[in-house]
Design a protein around this motif. Structure first.
Motif, short mmCIF file in Angstrom:
data_model
loop_
_atom_site.label_atom_id
_atom_site.label_comp_id
_atom_site.label_asym_id
_atom_site.label_seq_id
_atom_site.Cartn_x
_atom_site.Cartn_y
_atom_site.Cartn_z
N GLY A 198 0.91 -1.29 0.02
CA GLY A 198 -0.15 -0.04 -0.05
C GLY A 198 0.91 1.25 -0.26
N CYS A 199 0.74 2.02 -1.04
CA CYS A 199 1.70 3.21 -1.06
C CYS A 199 0.71 4.70 -0.70
N GLY A 200 -0.39 4.68 0.21
CA GLY A 200 -1.06 5.65 0.67
C GLY A 200 -0.20 6.69 1.70
N GLY A 201 -1.12 6.95 2.69
CA GLY A 201 -0.73 7.67 3.90
C GLY A 201 0.60 7.07 4.64
N LEU A 202 0.34 5.80 4.93
CA LEU A 202 1.39 5.16 5.50
C LEU A 202 2.51 4.75 4.74
N GLY A 203 1.91 4.18 3.50
CA GLY A 203 3.21 3.29 2.53
C GLY A 203 4.11 4.47 2.04
N SER A 204 3.58 5.69 1.57
CA SER A 204 4.24 6.62 1.04
C SER A 204 5.37 7.33 1.85
N ASN A 205 4.80 7.42 3.01
CA ASN A 205 5.78 8.25 4.06
C ASN A 205 6.70 7.28 4.59
N LYS A 215 -0.06 5.39 -8.29
CA LYS A 215 0.99 5.88 -6.89
C LYS A 215 2.47 5.25 -6.97
N VAL A 216 2.37 4.13 -7.46
CA VAL A 216 3.83 3.43 -7.27
C VAL A 216 4.51 4.16 -8.17
N GLU A 217 4.22 4.61 -9.23
CA GLU A 217 5.25 5.18 -10.36
C GLU A 217 5.56 6.67 -9.96
N ALA A 218 4.42 7.44 -9.28
CA ALA A 218 4.68 8.70 -8.63
C ALA A 218 5.90 8.79 -7.67
N LEU A 219 5.54 7.68 -6.76
CA LEU A 219 6.33 7.55 -5.47
C LEU A 219 7.67 7.18 -6.11
N HIS A 224 2.78 11.30 0.37
CA HIS A 224 3.71 11.96 -0.20
C HIS A 224 3.61 12.03 -1.75
N PHE A 225 2.72 12.77 -2.09
CA PHE A 225 2.37 13.22 -3.33
C PHE A 225 2.29 14.56 -3.44
N PHE A 226 2.09 15.23 -4.89
CA PHE A 226 2.28 16.56 -5.27
C PHE A 226 0.98 16.81 -6.09
N GLN A 227 0.40 17.89 -6.54
CA GLN A 227 -0.47 18.22 -7.36
C GLN A 227 0.06 17.66 -8.87
#
Lengths: 201, 66
Positions: free
Chosen positions: A26-33, A73-77, A63-66
């Protein structure tokens, strides 16, 4: 020759973490940070799995931007992580994780970070991981919603399962960057501690 | 004697299962994860997994949010 990025690491840490592979489910609030914290520490390889695309409502805590809105998500991250440490190895899996595929997706990971939204998914991931890899740790998050109450957030461990959070608060109380990021960083911190073989554990 | 979450203690009875311990503790959480002496017990096994005297159980509530 190690990267100057890790000049402030404690002795032995850079070499050990460079050899490590950590899974992030998961690459949301927990995973991205958590992934950002792991890459900044020098983890050599991350396996990132999430089928979702970035939405505007994610930007309050993830941890994403406009400019990422609409991207996987995986590619942006991956772009953000490589902007920190270009040599980090990233396995990107833009797929829906299920009880049937999760163990295979993270087969190379020494440690798994559970970073799902739904409690039901947290449970099947714990069960799938422990069944497939009984010797490998999993770092779970539970209870990161609402505001404040920082002192209620803790790590509780049983065997190879480590739980970060207050163990109570539910997303119906809202999700705010500060509290979510504390728990995400705590998950990364536990993973690093385990990889470094903290003698206190 | 059984220890729950490093804190609570309940009397052990012969034949006690994980389900018996959960009932005795009166947990009402919808989703939990249980370990017995550090080993995960899957939900399907709660009714028949025997808990030995002296065991340490951990019961973790799983809350939505991520």
């Amino acid at each position: 020759m190690t990267s100057p990025i890790f000049a402030r690491n404690v002795p032995g840490m850079t070499e050990r973490l460079a050899r490590a592979a950590v899974g992030v489910a998961g690459c949301g609030g927990l995973g991205s940070n958590a992934a950002v914290a792991l890459v900044r520490a020098g983890i050599g390889r991350l396996i990132l799995a999430d089928a979702d695309r970035v939405e505007a409502s994610n930007l309050n805590r993830q941890h994403f931007f406009q400019r990422d809105i609409g991207r996987l998500k995986v590619e942006a991250l991956a772009d953000h992580l490589q902007a920190i440490h270009p040599a980090v190895a990233l396995d990107l899996r833009a797929i829906e994780l299920t009880p049937a595929n999760a163990a295979e997706v993270f087969g190379d990971a020494e440690i798994l970070i559970e970073a799902f939204d739904r409690a039901e998914a947290k449970r099947w991931l714990i069960e799938s991981w422990c069944r497939a890899y009984p010797g490998r740790p999993i770092v779970v998050a539970s209870g990161l919603a609402g505001l404040g109450r920082t002192a209620s957030i803790a790590v509780r461990s049983a065997g190879r399962i480590h739980f970060c959070g207050d163990g109570e608060s539910d997303m119906s109380a809202g999700l705010c960057a500060a509290r979510v990021a504390i728990v995400a960083a705590m998950q990364a911190n536990v993973a690093i501690e385990l990889l470094m073989g903290d003698p206190m554990r | 004697m059984l220890t729950i979450n490093d804190r609570d203690r309940i009397e052990w009875r012969p034949g006690m299962t994980v389900r018996d311990v959960l009932d005795a503790m009166g947990y009402t959480y919808a989703l939990i994860t249980v370990t017995v002496d550090g080993e995960l017990v899957e939900e399907d096994d709660y009714d028949h997994r025997a808990v030995p005297d002296g065991a340490a159980l951990n019961v973790f509530h799983l809350a939505h949010g991520g």
